[in-house]
Write a protein that holds these residues in place. Structure first.
Motif, short mmCIF file in Angstrom:
data_model
loop_
_atom_site.label_atom_id
_atom_site.label_comp_id
_atom_site.label_asym_id
_atom_site.label_seq_id
_atom_site.Cartn_x
_atom_site.Cartn_y
_atom_site.Cartn_z
N ILE A 37 0.84 -1.21 0.00
CA ILE A 37 0.00 0.00 0.00
C ILE A 37 0.87 1.25 0.00
N VAL A 38 1.91 1.26 0.87
CA VAL A 38 2.78 2.42 0.97
C VAL A 38 3.54 2.65 -0.34
N THR A 40 2.58 1.93 -3.32
CA THR A 40 1.73 2.25 -4.46
C THR A 40 1.56 3.76 -4.57
N PRO A 41 1.95 4.37 -5.68
CA PRO A 41 1.83 5.84 -5.80
C PRO A 41 0.37 6.27 -5.85
N ALA A 42 0.11 7.49 -5.30
CA ALA A 42 -1.25 8.03 -5.33
C ALA A 42 -1.61 8.45 -6.75
N GLU A 43 -2.82 8.13 -7.13
CA GLU A 43 -3.31 8.51 -8.45
C GLU A 43 -4.65 9.24 -8.28
N PRO A 44 -4.60 10.55 -8.06
CA PRO A 44 -5.85 11.29 -7.87
C PRO A 44 -6.70 11.26 -9.12
N THR A 48 -9.40 16.25 -10.65
CA THR A 48 -8.76 17.10 -9.63
C THR A 48 -7.51 17.78 -10.16
N THR A 49 -6.96 17.27 -11.26
CA THR A 49 -5.73 17.86 -11.80
C THR A 49 -5.97 18.63 -13.09
#
Length: 358
Positions: A37-38, A40-44, A48-49
Motif C-alpha cells: 500500500i505504501v 503504491t503511488p497516489a493517483e488522484p 482534480t488535476t
C-alpha cells in the motif's frame, strides 16, 4: 498413563507451535500488504488535476446588513467594561464598515463581477430615548438623531453607488425607533417609528435617482428575492418569541421565532427561504437565518443587567450566487480604541504545523 501424559504434552506443544506459526505468517502477510500500500503511488482522479477555467459569467450579489446603530446614545466606558459609544464613534464605525465592504468585495473576493449591491437596513438606527435613562444620557434627541442618521445613510448609499453602480435598500423598523409609544404596539407600528421616518427621507432624497431604490413598506419589514432566494428582512423583535437563557443565550428564541415567523408567512402564501435580522446585538449564522451584530456594541444594560457576553461591534456582509445560493457570510468587525484591550500575543505563523516559531 505416563505415556498418555507425554503424548498429550507433545500434542499440546504441537498445537501451540502451529498457532504461533500461523500468527507469524499473518503478521508477515499484513506487513507485505502494508508495504504494498505504501509503495503504491497516489493517483488522484483526473478531474482534480485538470485545469478548470473560470468564466466569470456568474455574478454574485453582495448584501451589506446595517443594524442597531442606536445613534444618539452614549456608553460610558467606566461603567460598561471599557466599551464606549458616541455619535462620533458611530460615524467612524459606519465609515469603516463601508471601507471593509469595498476591501472584501474588491480584493479578498477579487475577480467577482457584481451587478449592484443590496444595502439592507434592519432598524434601531437611533436610540430614541425610549427608556428614562436614555432620555437623560442620550447625546442627541430624537429629531437630531433622525437627521444625523439620514445624513449618514446618504453617505453610505452614495459611496456604494459609486463603487457598485446600483443600490437596492430593503428596510425594517426596530423597537427603539418608536416615537409616541412607551410600549411596542401592533397597529401603525411602522408609521409611528423613527426608522420609518429615516427611510422615508431617504426615499424622497433618491426619488429621481434610477440607480438607487429604497423600499419602505408600511408593514415595517421587507420580503425581497435574490436569484430566486426569498428573503425576509425584519428587525428581530417581532418574531413571536422573547428573551433567552444563560446556557444558549438568544439561540433558543431566535430558532423558535424564525420557525414561527416562516410558518405564519407561509400560511399567507408568502414563502421565505432566508431571514435576516438584527436586534439581538450579536452575530449569529444559522442555515436559514442571519443575525447581524450591533454597531453600538455592548452597553451598560447588556453587561450589567442582562450579564450577556460582551461582543465587539460589527455589521454583516453576505454574498448570494445565482447557482450556489448563499455562499459567503462574514461579520465586519469594527473593534477600535473604544473597546477594552483584550489583545493577545500575535502568532505570525500562517499555520502552526508549517510556520516558524513566532
Amino acid at each position: 498413563m505416563a505415556r498418555e501424559g507425554v503424548a498429550e504434552g507433545l500434542l499440546g506443544g504441537g498445537v501451540e507451535a502451529q498457532e504461533r506459526t500461523v500468527a507469524l505468517e499473518a503478521e508477515r502477510g499484513l506487513s507485505q500488504v502494508l508495504h504494498g500500500i505504501v509503495a503504491t503511488p497516489a493517483e488522484p482522479p483526473r478531474w482534480t488535476t485538470d485545469w478548470i477555467p473560470h468564466t466569470g459569467s456568474a455574478q454574485s450579489v453582495p448584501i451589506l446588513v446595517l443594524s442597531d446603530w442606536h445613534l444618539g446614545e452614549t456608553v460610558d466606558p467606566k461603567t460598561a467594561g471599557g466599551y464606549a459609544y458616541s455619535v462620533a464613534i458611530a460615524e467612524d464605525r459606519v465609515r469603516r464598515t463601508i471601507e471593509k465592504t469595498i476591501l472584501l468585495t474588491r480584493q479578498h473576493l477579487a475577480g467577482l463581477d457584481y451587478p449592484g449591491i443590496i444595502c439592507a437596513m434592519v432598524g434601531d438606527l437611533v436610540s430614541g430615548g425610549i427608556h428614562s435613562e436614555l432620555a437623560v444620557t442620550d447625546e442627541l434627541g430624537i429629531i437630531k438623531s433622525v437627521l444625523r442618521a439620514r445624513d449618514l445613510a446618504v453617505g453610505v448609499i452614495d459611496q456604494l453607488k459609486g463603487e457598485f453602480g446600483k443600490v437596492f435598500c430593503p428596510t425594517a423598523v426596530g423597537n427603539h425607533g418608536r416615537i409616541f409609544d412607551k410600549r411596542p404596539r401592533a397597529k401603525q407600528y411602522a408609521e409611528r417609528n423613527a426608522d420609518f421616518l429615516i427611510y422615508s427621507l431617504l426615499a424622497d432624497h433618491y426619488r429621481d435617482d434610477p440607480a438607487v431604490t429604497i423600499m419602505v413598506p408600511e408593514a415595517g419589514e421587507t420580503i425581497f428575492s435574490v436569484y430566486g432566494m426569498r428573503v425576509l428582512l425584519t428587525h428581530g423583535d417581532q418574531i413571536g418569541t422573547k428573551g433567552g437563557d444563560g446556557i444558549i443565550g438568544a439561540l433558543g428564541p431566535i430558532s423558535r421565532g424564525t420557525m414561527k415567523t416562516s410558518r405564519s408567512l407561509d400560511s399567507l402564501g408568502q414563502r421565505v427561504d432566508h431571514i435576516i435580522m438584527g436586534h439581538w446585538h450579536q452575530a449569529l449564522f444559522l442555515p436559514t437565518v442571519t443575525v447581524t451584530g450591533a454597531l453600538k456594541g455592548p452597553d451598560e444594560y447588556s453587561l450589567r443587567m442582562l450579564r450577556a457576553p460582551a461582543e465587539d461591534p460589527s455589521q454583516t456582509l453576505m454574498l448570494v450566487h445565482p447557482e450556489h445560493g448563499l455562499t459567503f457570510r462574514q461579520p465586519l468587525f469594527l473593534r477600535d480604541d473604544h473597546c477594552p484591550d483584550r489583545s493577545r500575543q500575535q502568532d505570525h505563523r500562517w499555520v502552526a504545523v508549517f510556520g516558524d516559531a513566532a
